[in-house]
Write an enzyme that holds these catalytic residues in place. Structure first.
Site, PDB file in Angstrom:
ATOM      1  N   GLY A 128       1.933 -18.734  14.993  1.00 38.07           N
ATOM      2  CA  GLY A 128       1.196 -18.417  16.210  1.00 38.07           C
ATOM      3  C   GLY A 128      -0.224 -17.933  15.958  1.00 38.07           C
ATOM      4  O   GLY A 128      -0.657 -17.709  14.823  1.00 38.07           O
ATOM      5  N   HIS A 129      -0.942 -17.746  17.061  1.00 36.39           N
ATOM      6  CA  HIS A 129      -2.373 -17.435  17.034  1.00 36.39           C
ATOM      7  C   HIS A 129      -2.684 -16.139  16.300  1.00 36.39           C
ATOM      8  O   HIS A 129      -1.958 -15.152  16.395  1.00 36.39           O
ATOM      9  CB  HIS A 129      -2.924 -17.361  18.463  1.00 36.39           C
ATOM     10  CG  HIS A 129      -2.420 -16.174  19.244  1.00 36.39           C
ATOM     11  ND1 HIS A 129      -3.086 -14.978  19.282  1.00 36.39           N
ATOM     12  CD2 HIS A 129      -1.320 -16.010  20.007  1.00 36.39           C
ATOM     13  CE1 HIS A 129      -2.436 -14.118  20.051  1.00 36.39           C
ATOM     14  NE2 HIS A 129      -1.350 -14.723  20.503  1.00 36.39           N
ATOM     15  N   ASP A 130      -3.771 -16.170  15.537  1.00 33.84           N
ATOM     16  CA  ASP A 130      -4.336 -14.997  14.869  1.00 33.84           C
ATOM     17  C   ASP A 130      -3.433 -14.409  13.781  1.00 33.84           C
ATOM     18  O   ASP A 130      -3.709 -13.322  13.269  1.00 33.84           O
ATOM     19  CB  ASP A 130      -4.688 -13.893  15.883  1.00 33.84           C
ATOM     20  CG  ASP A 130      -5.796 -14.324  16.821  1.00 33.84           C
ATOM     21  OD1 ASP A 130      -6.947 -14.390  16.391  1.00 33.84           O
ATOM     22  OD2 ASP A 130      -5.500 -14.610  18.008  1.00 33.84           O
ATOM     23  N   THR A 131      -2.384 -15.118  13.426  1.00 29.48           N
ATOM     24  CA  THR A 131      -1.531 -14.657  12.329  1.00 29.48           C
ATOM     25  C   THR A 131      -2.236 -14.910  10.995  1.00 29.48           C
ATOM     26  O   THR A 131      -2.950 -15.899  10.836  1.00 29.48           O
ATOM     27  CB  THR A 131      -0.162 -15.357  12.389  1.00 29.48           C
ATOM     28  OG1 THR A 131       0.604 -14.742  13.429  1.00 29.48           O
ATOM     29  CG2 THR A 131       0.603 -15.268  11.088  1.00 29.48           C
ATOM     30  N   CYS A 188      -0.440 -12.862  15.892  1.00 28.22           N
ATOM     31  CA  CYS A 188      -0.945 -11.565  15.440  1.00 28.22           C
ATOM     32  C   CYS A 188      -0.044 -10.898  14.403  1.00 28.22           C
ATOM     33  O   CYS A 188       0.018  -9.671  14.304  1.00 28.22           O
ATOM     34  CB  CYS A 188      -1.165 -10.619  16.622  1.00 28.22           C
ATOM     35  SG  CYS A 188      -2.200 -11.301  17.925  1.00 28.22           S
TER      36      CYS A 188
END
Length: 305
Positions: free
Chosen positions: A217-220, A237
């Site tokens: 997922g995003h920003d991981t 995250c």
């Protein structure tokens, strides 16, 4: 996301038609989510539960839906809908750019890199040297790929974050203006999906190997020399530190940290941060030997009935 040049508080307020608290020439350098903000950034907050966290974050400009006392050295943007206006800023600074070719003219591809037929390479993508990009891979705009990277068929880099706000009329999407960054010597299996950051980067660090059908997922941020097996799902995250091993069908909630050299056994569910250097199993995941003891004790209780 850093802006291409500094803006003033008044200029930003004009873009989103908002009131502001602070000097009109207060410098604004970028925008980011709360977990990745730095000095000069805008962060948005639209719930009283998170006001204090936003106001005392590293961000120096807070886009907020209530007039509150402004912390020293910071500025406020007052909006009736910060979520909507954060999207307006994403559209202004990172608008969608239509593709004009299967491999964009603005893409840069390094020496000895092979891009197989059917692969899409978006605007401003950078791919390093000695890479193998197999057929039907989709690399969305602004992705950065290092040297000696292998990406197998059907993988998608840079799809939007799964991030929505519930409205009376339905779900409102938080727009994504970030990137995916793949560092050197990474292998990505077939049919993986790695979402772009909302305003920052989703990052896979050097030497990590990812099996088929993994979602990130995003920003991981996935650290160096990690191993992630098939059908694992990692929410946004998350921070996975170096040399972590994650076996198949593990599910992981957002905003947690997995410590260095942790091992997570197959089909575990991770709902909180885990310390490094241990092996974990089960749902909720716990140290594997302790979890096996719990399961054994439970089985004995059932058999006693």
């Amino acid at each position: 996301m850093r802006f291409p040049q500094p803006y003033t508080l008044e200029q930003i307020a004009t873009i989103i038609n908002a009131k502001y608290v602070g000097a009109s020439d207060f410098p604004v350098l970028g925008m980011n989510e709360i977990h990745v903000v730095q000095a000069g950034d805008i962060v948005f907050v639209d719930h009283p539960k998170y006001y204090e966290k936003a106001l005392h974050s590293k961000a120096t400009i807070v886009l907020i839906n209530k007039e509150v006392e402004c912390p020293e050295g910071k500025a406020l943007l007052i909006s009736d809908d910060p979520f909507r206006d954060f999207n307006k800023l994403t559209d202004f600074f990172k608008p969608f750019e239509k593709a004009t070719a299967l491999i964009a003219p603005s893409a840069r591809i390094g020496e000895n890199t092979v891009v197989q037929p059917g692969t899409f390479v978006g605007n401003n993508v950078v791919i390093g040297n000695n890479c193998h990009i197999h057929s039907n891979v989709s690399i969305y705009d602004d992705c950065v790929i290092g040297d000696n990277v292998t990406i197998h068929a059907g993988t998608v880099l840079g799809a939007d974050a799964f991030y929505y706000k519930k409205r009376p009329e339905g779900f409102d999407k938080l727009k994504s203006g970030g990137r995916v960054v793949i560092e050197d010597n990474v292998d990505l299996g077939a049919l993986c999906t790695i979402d772009r950051g909302v305003t920052g980067d989703t990052t896979i660090k050097k030497g990590t190997k990812i099996d088929n059908q993994v979602h990130i997922g995003h920003d991981t941020v996935v650290g160096e020399k990690c191993l992630i097996a098939s059908q694992t799902g990692i929410a946004g995250c998350v921070v996975i530190e170096n040399e972590v091993t994650i076996w198949g069908q593990v599910g992981m909630t957002s905003g947690i940290t997995i410590g260095e050299k942790a091992v997570i056994l197959a089909q575990s569910g991770i709902s909180k941060s885990l310390e490094g250097g241990q092996t974990y199993f089960g749902y909720p995941a716990a140290e594997a030997r302790e979890k096996y003891k719990e399961m054994s004790a439970l089985k004995q209780l059932i058999n006693c009935k």
